[in-house]
Write an enzyme that holds these catalytic residues in place. Sequence first.
Site, mmCIF file in Angstrom:
data_model
loop_
_atom_site.group_PDB
_atom_site.id
_atom_site.type_symbol
_atom_site.label_atom_id
_atom_site.label_comp_id
_atom_site.label_asym_id
_atom_site.label_seq_id
_atom_site.Cartn_x
_atom_site.Cartn_y
_atom_site.Cartn_z
ATOM 1 N N TRP A 209 39.708 42.551 33.552
ATOM 2 C CA TRP A 209 40.920 42.667 34.372
ATOM 3 C C TRP A 209 42.096 41.964 33.714
ATOM 4 O O TRP A 209 43.223 42.475 33.721
ATOM 5 C CB TRP A 209 40.645 42.156 35.777
ATOM 6 C CG TRP A 209 41.645 42.524 36.838
ATOM 7 C CD1 TRP A 209 42.093 41.712 37.824
ATOM 8 C CD2 TRP A 209 42.304 43.790 37.050
ATOM 9 N NE1 TRP A 209 42.983 42.377 38.630
ATOM 10 C CE2 TRP A 209 43.135 43.660 38.173
ATOM 11 C CE3 TRP A 209 42.279 45.023 36.372
ATOM 12 C CZ2 TRP A 209 43.938 44.713 38.650
ATOM 13 C CZ3 TRP A 209 43.077 46.069 36.848
ATOM 14 C CH2 TRP A 209 43.892 45.904 37.966
ATOM 15 N N TYR B 115 35.922 43.247 25.786
ATOM 16 C CA TYR B 115 36.338 43.918 27.022
ATOM 17 C C TYR B 115 37.473 44.884 26.702
ATOM 18 O O TYR B 115 38.440 44.501 26.039
ATOM 19 C CB TYR B 115 36.818 42.901 28.067
ATOM 20 C CG TYR B 115 35.776 41.836 28.391
ATOM 21 C CD1 TYR B 115 34.824 42.041 29.387
ATOM 22 C CD2 TYR B 115 35.742 40.635 27.676
ATOM 23 C CE1 TYR B 115 33.877 41.077 29.675
ATOM 24 C CE2 TYR B 115 34.789 39.668 27.963
ATOM 25 C CZ TYR B 115 33.863 39.896 28.961
ATOM 26 O OH TYR B 115 32.928 38.933 29.246
ATOM 27 N N LYS C 119 34.983 43.868 50.336
ATOM 28 C CA LYS C 119 34.581 45.190 49.808
ATOM 29 C C LYS C 119 33.515 45.022 48.717
ATOM 30 O O LYS C 119 32.701 45.915 48.494
ATOM 31 C CB LYS C 119 35.800 45.997 49.345
ATOM 32 C CG LYS C 119 36.628 45.392 48.222
ATOM 33 C CD LYS C 119 36.164 45.776 46.848
ATOM 34 C CE LYS C 119 36.892 45.005 45.775
ATOM 35 N NZ LYS C 119 36.385 45.214 44.423
ATOM 36 N N ASP D 216 40.472 50.272 48.189
ATOM 37 C CA ASP D 216 39.736 49.338 47.332
ATOM 38 C C ASP D 216 38.239 49.355 47.669
ATOM 39 O O ASP D 216 37.381 49.300 46.793
ATOM 40 C CB ASP D 216 40.319 47.928 47.500
ATOM 41 C CG ASP D 216 39.976 47.036 46.331
ATOM 42 O OD1 ASP D 216 39.487 47.550 45.303
ATOM 43 O OD2 ASP D 216 40.191 45.811 46.435
ATOM 44 N N SER E 203 31.901 50.304 38.989
ATOM 45 C CA SER E 203 31.815 49.129 39.865
ATOM 46 C C SER E 203 30.725 48.154 39.422
ATOM 47 O O SER E 203 29.549 48.506 39.329
ATOM 48 C CB SER E 203 31.546 49.567 41.305
ATOM 49 O OG SER E 203 31.189 48.434 42.075
ATOM 50 N N ASN F 216 29.901 45.510 41.217
ATOM 51 C CA ASN F 216 29.144 45.094 42.395
ATOM 52 C C ASN F 216 28.100 46.126 42.797
ATOM 53 O O ASN F 216 26.973 45.794 43.135
ATOM 54 C CB ASN F 216 30.128 44.816 43.545
ATOM 55 C CG ASN F 216 30.934 43.566 43.257
ATOM 56 O OD1 ASN F 216 30.403 42.459 43.297
ATOM 57 N ND2 ASN F 216 32.206 43.738 42.906
ATOM 58 N N VAL G 89 30.780 40.047 35.570
ATOM 59 C CA VAL G 89 30.498 39.249 36.771
ATOM 60 C C VAL G 89 30.636 40.113 38.029
ATOM 61 O O VAL G 89 31.657 40.776 38.220
ATOM 62 C CB VAL G 89 31.479 38.054 36.846
ATOM 63 C CG1 VAL G 89 31.307 37.288 38.151
ATOM 64 C CG2 VAL G 89 31.268 37.135 35.647
HETATM 65 N N1 LIG Z 1 37.337 44.545 36.260
HETATM 66 C C1 LIG Z 1 38.114 45.145 37.145
HETATM 67 O O1 LIG Z 1 38.282 46.364 37.127
HETATM 68 C C2 LIG Z 1 38.791 44.332 38.184
HETATM 69 C C3 LIG Z 1 39.796 44.939 38.965
HETATM 70 C C4 LIG Z 1 40.421 44.170 39.951
HETATM 71 C C5 LIG Z 1 40.087 42.851 40.129
HETATM 72 N N2 LIG Z 1 39.117 42.298 39.343
HETATM 73 C C6 LIG Z 1 38.811 40.888 39.550
HETATM 74 O O2 LIG Z 1 39.205 40.150 38.400
HETATM 75 C C7 LIG Z 1 38.434 38.959 38.292
HETATM 76 C C8 LIG Z 1 37.891 38.846 36.867
HETATM 77 O O3 LIG Z 1 36.917 39.866 36.698
HETATM 78 P P1 LIG Z 1 36.723 40.715 35.376
HETATM 79 O O4 LIG Z 1 36.271 42.061 35.836
HETATM 80 O O5 LIG Z 1 37.894 40.608 34.487
HETATM 81 O O6 LIG Z 1 35.522 39.930 34.724
HETATM 82 P P2 LIG Z 1 34.504 40.487 33.634
HETATM 83 O O7 LIG Z 1 35.087 41.627 32.893
HETATM 84 O O8 LIG Z 1 33.214 40.649 34.323
HETATM 85 O O9 LIG Z 1 34.426 39.262 32.628
HETATM 86 C C9 LIG Z 1 33.869 38.042 33.002
HETATM 87 C C10 LIG Z 1 34.814 36.960 32.581
HETATM 88 O O10 LIG Z 1 34.302 35.715 33.059
HETATM 89 C C11 LIG Z 1 34.363 34.785 32.007
HETATM 90 N N3 LIG Z 1 33.381 33.725 32.153
HETATM 91 C C12 LIG Z 1 32.035 33.837 32.156
HETATM 92 N N4 LIG Z 1 31.483 32.603 32.296
HETATM 93 C C13 LIG Z 1 32.538 31.720 32.378
HETATM 94 C C14 LIG Z 1 32.622 30.316 32.546
HETATM 95 N N5 LIG Z 1 31.534 29.557 32.655
HETATM 96 N N6 LIG Z 1 33.862 29.742 32.594
HETATM 97 C C15 LIG Z 1 34.985 30.499 32.496
HETATM 98 N N7 LIG Z 1 34.950 31.851 32.340
HETATM 99 C C16 LIG Z 1 33.738 32.439 32.283
HETATM 100 C C17 LIG Z 1 34.068 35.621 30.779
HETATM 101 O O11 LIG Z 1 34.434 34.903 29.630
HETATM 102 P P3 LIG Z 1 33.645 35.181 28.262
HETATM 103 O O12 LIG Z 1 33.905 36.606 27.922
HETATM 104 O O13 LIG Z 1 34.249 34.207 27.338
HETATM 105 O O14 LIG Z 1 32.190 34.931 28.557
HETATM 106 C C18 LIG Z 1 34.962 36.818 31.086
HETATM 107 O O15 LIG Z 1 36.287 36.535 30.773
HETATM 108 C C19 LIG Z 1 37.331 39.094 39.359
HETATM 109 O O16 LIG Z 1 37.691 38.362 40.493
HETATM 110 C C20 LIG Z 1 37.334 40.579 39.714
HETATM 111 O O17 LIG Z 1 36.906 40.851 41.019
HETATM 112 C C21 LIG Z 1 38.469 42.999 38.377
HETATM 113 O O1 LIG Z 2 34.463 47.681 41.508
HETATM 114 P P1 LIG Z 2 34.003 46.349 40.993
HETATM 115 O O2 LIG Z 2 32.761 45.918 41.688
HETATM 116 O O3 LIG Z 2 33.820 46.380 39.525
HETATM 117 O O4 LIG Z 2 35.172 45.340 41.316
HETATM 118 C C1 LIG Z 2 36.388 45.509 40.568
HETATM 119 C C2 LIG Z 2 37.646 45.660 41.373
HETATM 120 O O5 LIG Z 2 37.663 44.813 42.456
HETATM 121 C C3 LIG Z 2 38.019 47.078 41.823
HETATM 122 O O6 LIG Z 2 39.301 47.120 42.447
#
Ligand SMILES: NC(=O)c1ccc[n+]([C@@H]2O[C@H](COP(=O)([O-])OP(=O)(O)OC[C@H]3O[C@@H](n4cnc5c(N)ncnc54)[C@H](OP(=O)(O)O)[C@@H]3O)[C@@H](O)[C@H]2O)c1
Ligand SMILES: O=P(O)(O)OC[C@H](O)CO
Length: 336
Positions: free
Chosen positions: A19, A56, A199, A252, A262, A264, A287
């Site tokens: 993200w 990523y 969600k 969402d 997703s 989750n 995560v």
């Molecule tokens: N992905 C989406 O489409 C999306 C959309 C909307 C909102 N979000 C929200 O954005 C937030 C971030 O999610 P993401 O999807 O970007 O995560 P992600 O792609 O699953 O990546 C996980 C992140 O967590 C970091 N991490 C793991 N262990 C850690 C630790 N001990 N200390 C600090 N960082 C650590 C990882 O760092 P390393 O790579 O260095 O291990 C990586 O940057 C979440 O709340 C998610 O719900 C995500």
């Molecule tokens: O759909 P997930 O479980 O990867 O969550 C990512 C974001 O919250 C989607 O808006």
Amino acid sequence: MPVFPKSMHKIAMLGGGSWATALTKIVSENGSHVGWWLRSKDDVQHLLRTRHNPRYLSSVAFDLARVQPATDLADVVAEADWLVLAVPAAFVQPVLDKLDRDALKNKRIISAIKGMIPEKNVLVTDYVAQRFRLAPEQLGVVAGPCHAEEVALEKQSYLTIGSPDVELAETFCQLLRNRYVKAHPSADLDGIEYCAVMKNIIALTCGIAHGLGYGDNFQAVLVSNAVQEIRRFLHALSPLPRDLSASAYLGDLLVTAYSQFSRNRTFGNMVGRGYSVKSAQMEMNMVAEGYYAVKSIHDLNKKLKEFMPITDAAYRVLYEKVAPAVEIELLKEKFR
Ligand SMILES: NC(=O)c1ccc[n+]([C@@H]2O[C@H](COP(=O)([O-])OP(=O)(O)OC[C@H]3O[C@@H](n4cnc5c(N)ncnc54)[C@H](OP(=O)(O)O)[C@@H]3O)[C@@H](O)[C@H]2O)c1
Ligand SMILES: O=P(O)(O)OC[C@H](O)CO
């Protein structure tokens, strides 16, 4: 606060995952300067050498004239007028503990996180406001159905920026809007932040059901019941009039419950197929926030005592090791 031309906004982006990478693409291509904090020195070096995040959305190339990856958090934050939080909620506290209490004075903080601070069971914006003594008008959230993977492919997406300060929300919308992103402001910060947490619980439960062999018919009923569960919970915590069918809420929920991207749902699917929680977490390189959200929302509901059968079922599966098949069987009787 003055409204700068887009190119003069300086954003500190915190997080190296999907993200943070997607948001850095959107705002930097739109003209903002981004100081991008990643925890890994190797990833920063890779970005500086190749212009790509190695792990990523690695297809996205960044313009290094606008994007400066770095590992020194205090420096990145000091340079910026906006801070965007995009680390998973479980790591917010340890990351922000590296900053002193005045580090966010006069800055605008946007949480792009869809999770709560585990152990404390508080929203990320509430935690940040309290920790850094910020006014509510300094804070906002990014919500809406938007997967990072689709941003990388420049697929049409919609975001909602929630803040009690309409001007802050609208200004951040301007930093996001482009050919494939539409952004709208909302005053319901708490409602959309809680809904984004919930969600994930629902998507995780959809994944469990799918992993057990339940089909689209059951999932549609699960999601319909989920909307009612979310409505009851939001009304108990923050009884404002809100239209839950808007994309920041229902949209969402739907994208997370149904999408191939997703995290989750994927996590829940593995649990439904018989993986232990530990092995499902280890198998995913990303995560699933829903795992932590289940506990936070379940704990909060001990006081509220709302009827929340889906959250309760997910809690018993993930934290009390009750067999997924047993819990879904019980849910079947509770759904209408
Ligand atoms: N992905 C989406 O489409 C999306 C959309 C909307 C909102 N979000 C929200 O954005 C937030 C971030 O999610 P993401 O999807 O970007 O995560 P992600 O792609 O699953 O990546 C996980 C992140 O967590 C970091 N991490 C793991 N262990 C850690 C630790 N001990 N200390 C600090 N960082 C650590 C990882 O760092 P390393 O790579 O260095 O291990 C990586 O940057 C979440 O709340 C998610 O719900 C995500
Ligand atoms: O759909 P997930 O479980 O990867 O969550 C990512 C974001 O919250 C989607 O808006």
